[in-house]
Design a protein around this motif. Structure first.
Motif, PDB file in Angstrom:
ATOM      1  N   ALA A   1      71.809 -16.575 -28.587  1.00  0.00           N
ATOM      2  CA  ALA A   1      70.649 -15.829 -28.564  1.00  0.00           C
ATOM      3  C   ALA A   1      70.544 -15.053 -27.060  1.00  0.00           C
ATOM      4  O   ALA A   1      70.830 -15.572 -26.051  1.00  0.00           O
ATOM      5  CB  ALA A   1      69.518 -16.706 -28.849  1.00  0.00           C
TER       6      ALA A   1
ATOM      7  N   LEU B   1      63.720 -18.181 -24.602  1.00  0.00           N
ATOM      8  CA  LEU B   1      64.068 -17.325 -25.658  1.00  0.00           C
ATOM      9  C   LEU B   1      62.948 -16.835 -26.460  1.00  0.00           C
ATOM     10  O   LEU B   1      61.780 -16.992 -26.074  1.00  0.00           O
ATOM     11  CB  LEU B   1      64.972 -18.250 -26.908  1.00  0.00           C
TER      12      LEU B   1
ATOM     13  N   ASP C   1      61.401 -17.082 -29.499  1.00  0.00           N
ATOM     14  CA  ASP C   1      60.158 -17.912 -30.083  1.00  0.00           C
ATOM     15  C   ASP C   1      61.021 -19.222 -30.612  1.00  0.00           C
ATOM     16  O   ASP C   1      62.023 -19.550 -30.292  1.00  0.00           O
ATOM     17  CB  ASP C   1      59.983 -17.155 -31.345  1.00  0.00           C
TER      18      ASP C   1
ATOM     19  N   SER D   1      61.561 -20.555 -33.409  1.00  0.00           N
ATOM     20  CA  SER D   1      62.561 -20.497 -34.363  1.00  0.00           C
ATOM     21  C   SER D   1      64.168 -20.266 -33.755  1.00  0.00           C
ATOM     22  O   SER D   1      65.122 -20.831 -34.301  1.00  0.00           O
ATOM     23  CB  SER D   1      62.197 -19.678 -35.732  1.00  0.00           C
ATOM     24  N   THR D   2      64.018 -19.460 -32.876  1.00  0.00           N
ATOM     25  CA  THR D   2      65.331 -19.106 -32.110  1.00  0.00           C
ATOM     26  C   THR D   2      65.670 -20.401 -31.464  1.00  0.00           C
ATOM     27  O   THR D   2      66.959 -20.695 -31.415  1.00  0.00           O
ATOM     28  CB  THR D   2      65.155 -17.834 -31.305  1.00  0.00           C
TER      29      THR D   2
ATOM     30  N   LEU E   1      69.452 -22.622 -32.700  1.00  0.00           N
ATOM     31  CA  LEU E   1      70.766 -22.350 -31.847  1.00  0.00           C
ATOM     32  C   LEU E   1      72.076 -22.952 -32.406  1.00  0.00           C
ATOM     33  O   LEU E   1      72.037 -24.555 -32.652  1.00  0.00           O
ATOM     34  CB  LEU E   1      70.381 -22.769 -30.420  1.00  0.00           C
TER      35      LEU E   1
END
Length: 269
Positions: A137, A156, A158, A160-161, A165
Protein backbone atom coordinates in the motif's frame (compact mmCIF):
# COMPACT_ATOMS: atom_id res chain seq x y z
CA UNK A 1 10.21 -24.52 37.12
CA UNK A 2 6.85 -22.87 36.53
CA UNK A 3 5.88 -21.25 33.23
CA UNK A 4 2.67 -19.43 32.37
CA UNK A 5 1.19 -18.44 29.04
CA UNK A 6 -0.80 -15.22 29.38
CA UNK A 7 -2.97 -13.57 26.73
CA UNK A 8 -2.37 -9.81 26.99
CA UNK A 9 -4.49 -6.86 25.85
CA UNK A 10 -7.64 -8.96 26.06
CA UNK A 11 -10.10 -10.07 28.74
CA UNK A 12 -10.80 -13.46 27.17
CA UNK A 13 -8.65 -16.47 26.28
CA UNK A 14 -7.32 -17.05 22.76
CA UNK A 15 -7.33 -13.37 21.82
CA UNK A 16 -4.82 -10.58 22.32
CA UNK A 17 -1.12 -11.45 22.30
CA UNK A 18 0.14 -14.55 24.15
CA UNK A 19 3.40 -14.28 26.10
CA UNK A 20 5.40 -16.77 28.09
CA UNK A 21 6.29 -15.74 31.65
CA UNK A 22 9.05 -17.39 33.71
CA UNK A 23 9.80 -16.14 37.24
CA UNK A 24 13.32 -16.87 38.48
CA UNK A 25 15.59 -16.28 41.47
CA UNK A 26 18.23 -14.78 39.15
CA UNK A 27 18.82 -14.58 35.42
CA UNK A 28 20.53 -17.72 34.09
CA UNK A 29 22.71 -17.91 31.01
CA UNK A 30 21.39 -15.80 28.10
CA UNK A 31 21.59 -18.77 25.76
CA UNK A 32 19.26 -20.78 28.02
CA UNK A 33 16.64 -18.01 28.02
CA UNK A 34 16.90 -17.77 24.24
CA UNK A 35 16.39 -21.54 23.90
CA UNK A 36 13.32 -21.40 26.15
CA UNK A 37 11.89 -18.54 24.07
CA UNK A 38 12.50 -20.51 20.89
CA UNK A 39 10.78 -23.55 22.43
CA UNK A 40 7.78 -21.51 23.57
CA UNK A 41 7.75 -19.92 20.07
CA UNK A 42 5.56 -16.92 20.89
CA UNK A 43 6.26 -13.31 19.96
CA UNK A 44 7.96 -12.85 23.35
CA UNK A 45 8.77 -14.79 26.47
CA UNK A 46 9.47 -12.73 29.59
CA UNK A 47 11.98 -13.66 32.29
CA UNK A 48 11.87 -11.84 35.64
CA UNK A 49 13.44 -12.08 39.08
CA UNK A 50 13.19 -9.97 42.26
CA UNK A 51 15.59 -7.04 42.27
CA UNK A 52 18.28 -7.35 44.91
CA UNK A 53 18.50 -3.58 45.33
CA UNK A 54 20.32 -0.71 43.74
CA UNK A 55 18.20 -0.17 40.62
CA UNK A 56 15.22 1.37 42.38
CA UNK A 57 12.98 -1.32 40.91
CA UNK A 58 11.15 -4.30 42.39
CA UNK A 59 11.86 -6.84 39.63
CA UNK A 60 14.37 -7.24 36.85
CA UNK A 61 12.68 -8.03 33.51
CA UNK A 62 13.95 -9.17 30.10
CA UNK A 63 12.15 -10.17 26.90
CA UNK A 64 13.10 -12.65 24.16
CA UNK A 65 11.49 -13.41 20.80
CA UNK A 66 12.19 -16.88 19.35
CA UNK A 67 15.40 -15.49 17.81
CA UNK A 68 16.54 -12.39 19.75
CA UNK A 69 16.40 -10.34 22.94
CA UNK A 70 14.50 -7.06 22.49
CA UNK A 71 14.80 -3.62 24.08
CA UNK A 72 11.11 -3.03 24.76
CA UNK A 73 7.99 -5.18 24.97
CA UNK A 74 4.57 -4.09 26.19
CA UNK A 75 2.47 -7.23 26.06
CA UNK A 76 5.00 -9.43 27.88
CA UNK A 77 5.39 -6.73 30.55
CA UNK A 78 1.61 -6.76 30.98
CA UNK A 79 1.66 -10.56 31.13
CA UNK A 80 4.40 -10.56 33.79
CA UNK A 81 2.56 -7.99 35.90
CA UNK A 82 -0.60 -10.08 35.65
CA UNK A 83 1.25 -13.16 36.95
CA UNK A 84 2.82 -11.20 39.82
CA UNK A 85 -0.43 -9.58 40.92
CA UNK A 86 -2.46 -12.79 40.55
CA UNK A 87 0.07 -14.79 42.59
CA UNK A 88 0.19 -12.18 45.36
CA UNK A 89 3.88 -11.47 44.78
CA UNK A 90 3.15 -7.74 44.42
CA UNK A 91 0.40 -5.36 45.44
CA UNK A 92 -0.52 -1.86 44.33
CA UNK A 93 2.16 -1.38 41.69
CA UNK A 94 5.34 -3.04 40.47
CA UNK A 95 8.48 -1.39 39.05
CA UNK A 96 10.45 -3.33 36.45
CA UNK A 97 14.10 -2.62 35.66
CA UNK A 98 14.49 -3.17 31.90
CA UNK A 99 16.57 -2.19 28.88
CA UNK A 100 14.06 0.65 28.41
CA UNK A 101 14.53 2.00 31.93
CA UNK A 102 12.20 1.56 34.89
CA UNK A 103 8.67 0.64 33.79
CA UNK A 104 5.89 0.90 36.40
CA UNK A 105 2.69 -1.12 36.19
CA UNK A 106 -0.38 -0.74 38.41
CA UNK A 107 -3.55 -2.82 38.60
CA UNK A 108 -6.79 -0.85 38.38
CA UNK A 109 -10.07 -1.63 40.20
CA UNK A 110 -11.63 -2.98 36.98
CA UNK A 111 -8.85 -5.59 36.70
CA UNK A 112 -6.98 -3.82 33.91
CA UNK A 113 -3.32 -2.85 34.12
CA UNK A 114 -1.77 0.52 33.37
CA UNK A 115 1.86 0.55 32.23
CA UNK A 116 4.01 3.69 32.24
CA UNK A 117 6.35 3.59 29.21
CA UNK A 118 8.55 6.19 27.48
CA UNK A 119 6.90 7.80 24.46
CA UNK A 120 8.74 7.09 21.22
CA UNK A 121 10.50 10.16 19.76
CA UNK A 122 8.94 10.41 16.31
CA UNK A 123 10.84 11.91 13.39
CA UNK A 124 9.25 12.49 10.00
CA UNK A 125 10.95 10.46 7.28
CA UNK A 126 10.77 10.03 3.54
CA UNK A 127 9.25 6.75 2.41
CA UNK A 128 12.17 4.57 1.26
CA UNK A 129 12.15 3.36 -2.31
CA UNK A 130 10.32 0.04 -2.52
CA UNK A 131 8.48 0.36 0.82
CA UNK A 132 5.04 0.69 -0.82
CA UNK A 133 5.63 -2.46 -2.87
CA UNK A 134 6.89 -4.44 0.15
CA UNK A 135 4.01 -3.32 2.35
CA UNK A 136 1.36 -3.55 -0.35
CA UNK A 137 0.00 0.00 0.00
CA UNK A 138 1.10 3.60 -0.56
CA UNK A 139 2.17 5.48 2.59
CA UNK A 140 0.41 8.71 3.56
CA UNK A 141 3.27 9.53 5.93
CA UNK A 142 6.29 7.78 7.46
CA UNK A 143 7.84 8.30 10.90
CA UNK A 144 11.02 6.92 12.44
CA UNK A 145 10.21 5.71 15.97
CA UNK A 146 13.64 6.03 17.58
CA UNK A 147 16.05 3.59 19.23
CA UNK A 148 13.88 1.64 21.67
CA UNK A 149 11.04 0.82 19.28
CA UNK A 150 13.16 0.60 16.13
CA UNK A 151 10.34 0.61 13.57
CA UNK A 152 8.98 2.68 10.74
CA UNK A 153 5.49 3.99 11.58
CA UNK A 154 3.54 4.18 8.32
CA UNK A 155 0.14 5.85 8.05
CA UNK A 156 -2.06 4.43 5.29
CA UNK A 157 -5.15 5.82 3.59
CA UNK A 158 -7.82 4.14 5.71
CA UNK A 159 -8.72 1.29 8.06
CA UNK A 160 -9.71 -1.09 5.29
CA UNK A 161 -6.28 -0.68 3.67
CA UNK A 162 -4.57 -1.64 6.95
CA UNK A 163 -6.84 -4.64 7.42
CA UNK A 164 -6.27 -5.85 3.86
CA UNK A 165 -2.45 -5.75 3.86
CA UNK A 166 -0.52 -8.78 2.66
CA UNK A 167 3.12 -7.70 3.01
CA UNK A 168 6.25 -9.24 1.58
CA UNK A 169 7.93 -9.92 4.92
CA UNK A 170 11.36 -10.61 3.47
CA UNK A 171 11.30 -7.32 1.60
CA UNK A 172 10.04 -5.40 4.66
CA UNK A 173 13.06 -6.53 6.67
CA UNK A 174 15.25 -4.08 4.76
CA UNK A 175 13.53 -0.93 6.01
CA UNK A 176 14.08 -0.78 9.79
CA UNK A 177 15.83 -2.45 12.72
CA UNK A 178 12.71 -4.32 13.91
CA UNK A 179 9.92 -3.82 11.39
CA UNK A 180 6.96 -1.72 10.26
CA UNK A 181 3.89 -0.44 12.08
CA UNK A 182 1.02 0.19 9.63
CA UNK A 183 -1.77 2.40 10.92
CA UNK A 184 -4.83 4.42 9.92
CA UNK A 185 -7.62 6.38 11.52
CA UNK A 186 -10.71 4.32 12.36
CA UNK A 187 -13.16 4.33 9.47
CA UNK A 188 -16.21 5.06 11.63
CA UNK A 189 -16.61 6.73 15.06
CA UNK A 190 -18.37 5.03 17.95
CA UNK A 191 -16.92 1.54 17.45
CA UNK A 192 -14.78 1.60 20.58
CA UNK A 193 -11.46 2.56 19.00
CA UNK A 194 -9.90 5.62 17.40
CA UNK A 195 -7.21 4.12 15.17
CA UNK A 196 -6.11 0.73 13.88
CA UNK A 197 -2.71 -0.82 13.40
CA UNK A 198 -0.89 -3.95 12.31
CA UNK A 199 2.73 -4.72 13.18
CA UNK A 200 5.24 -6.66 11.08
CA UNK A 201 8.61 -7.53 12.68
CA UNK A 202 10.49 -9.93 10.39
CA UNK A 203 13.90 -8.84 11.73
CA UNK A 204 13.18 -10.36 15.16
CA UNK A 205 11.47 -13.51 13.87
CA UNK A 206 7.86 -12.28 14.19
CA UNK A 207 6.22 -11.75 10.80
CA UNK A 208 3.05 -10.30 12.35
CA UNK A 209 2.72 -9.56 16.05
CA UNK A 210 -0.86 -9.95 17.32
CA UNK A 211 -0.98 -6.93 19.71
CA UNK A 212 2.09 -4.78 20.33
CA UNK A 213 2.36 -2.58 23.41
CA UNK A 214 5.70 -1.08 22.36
CA UNK A 215 4.23 0.04 19.02
CA UNK A 216 1.63 2.03 20.92
CA UNK A 217 4.38 4.15 22.51
CA UNK A 218 4.71 5.54 18.97
CA UNK A 219 1.05 5.28 17.94
CA UNK A 220 -0.13 7.22 21.02
CA UNK A 221 1.84 10.44 20.35
CA UNK A 222 1.26 10.18 16.61
CA UNK A 223 -2.52 9.95 16.87
CA UNK A 224 -2.77 12.31 19.86
CA UNK A 225 -1.27 14.98 17.61
CA UNK A 226 -3.37 14.02 14.58
CA UNK A 227 -6.68 13.73 16.45
CA UNK A 228 -6.15 16.39 19.12
CA UNK A 229 -6.80 14.04 22.05
CA UNK A 230 -4.33 12.53 24.53
CA UNK A 231 -6.83 9.80 25.54
CA UNK A 232 -7.35 7.27 22.74
CA UNK A 233 -7.94 3.57 22.10
CA UNK A 234 -6.08 1.60 19.47
CA UNK A 235 -7.30 -1.61 17.86
CA UNK A 236 -4.57 -3.89 16.57
CA UNK A 237 -6.34 -5.58 13.68
CA UNK A 238 -4.48 -8.90 13.62
CA UNK A 239 -6.27 -12.23 13.41
CA UNK A 240 -6.34 -12.44 17.24
CA UNK A 241 -7.05 -8.71 17.73
CA UNK A 242 -6.72 -6.64 20.89
CA UNK A 243 -7.40 -3.20 22.35
CA UNK A 244 -4.83 -0.86 23.90
CA UNK A 245 -6.00 2.27 25.70
CA UNK A 246 -3.38 5.00 25.44
CA UNK A 247 -2.86 8.22 27.36
CA UNK A 248 -0.08 10.58 26.30
CA UNK A 249 1.58 12.20 29.33
CA UNK A 250 4.28 14.46 27.92
CA UNK A 251 7.28 12.23 27.25
CA UNK A 252 5.54 9.18 28.75
CA UNK A 253 2.64 7.01 27.58
CA UNK A 254 0.23 5.08 29.80
CA UNK A 255 -0.75 1.81 28.09
CA UNK A 256 -3.79 0.09 29.57
CA UNK A 257 -5.19 -3.36 28.91
CA UNK A 258 -6.44 -6.60 30.42
CA UNK A 259 -4.76 -10.01 30.60
CA UNK A 260 -5.79 -13.60 31.25
CA UNK A 261 -3.72 -16.70 32.06
CA UNK A 262 -4.48 -19.60 29.70
CA UNK A 263 -1.73 -22.11 30.58
CA UNK A 264 0.03 -22.71 33.90
CA UNK A 265 2.56 -25.50 33.66
CA UNK A 266 5.99 -26.91 34.44
CA UNK A 267 9.16 -26.21 32.48
CA UNK A 268 11.50 -29.23 32.51
CA UNK A 269 14.81 -27.85 31.29
Amino acid sequence: MRIRIVDAFTDRPFAGNPAGVVLLDAFPDDAWMQRVAAEVNLSETAFAHPDAGGSGADWQLRWFTPVAEVDMCGHATLATAHVLFDSGAVDGEVRFATRSGTLTTARHPDGSYGMDFPAAPLTAATAPEGLAEALGADPVSVQDTGPYVGDLLVELADESTVRGLGPDFRALAAYSRRGVIATARADAPGRGYDYVSRCFFPNVGVDEDPVTGSAHTALAPYWAHRLGNVLLTGLQASARSGLVRTELRGERVLLTGHAVTVIDGELHA
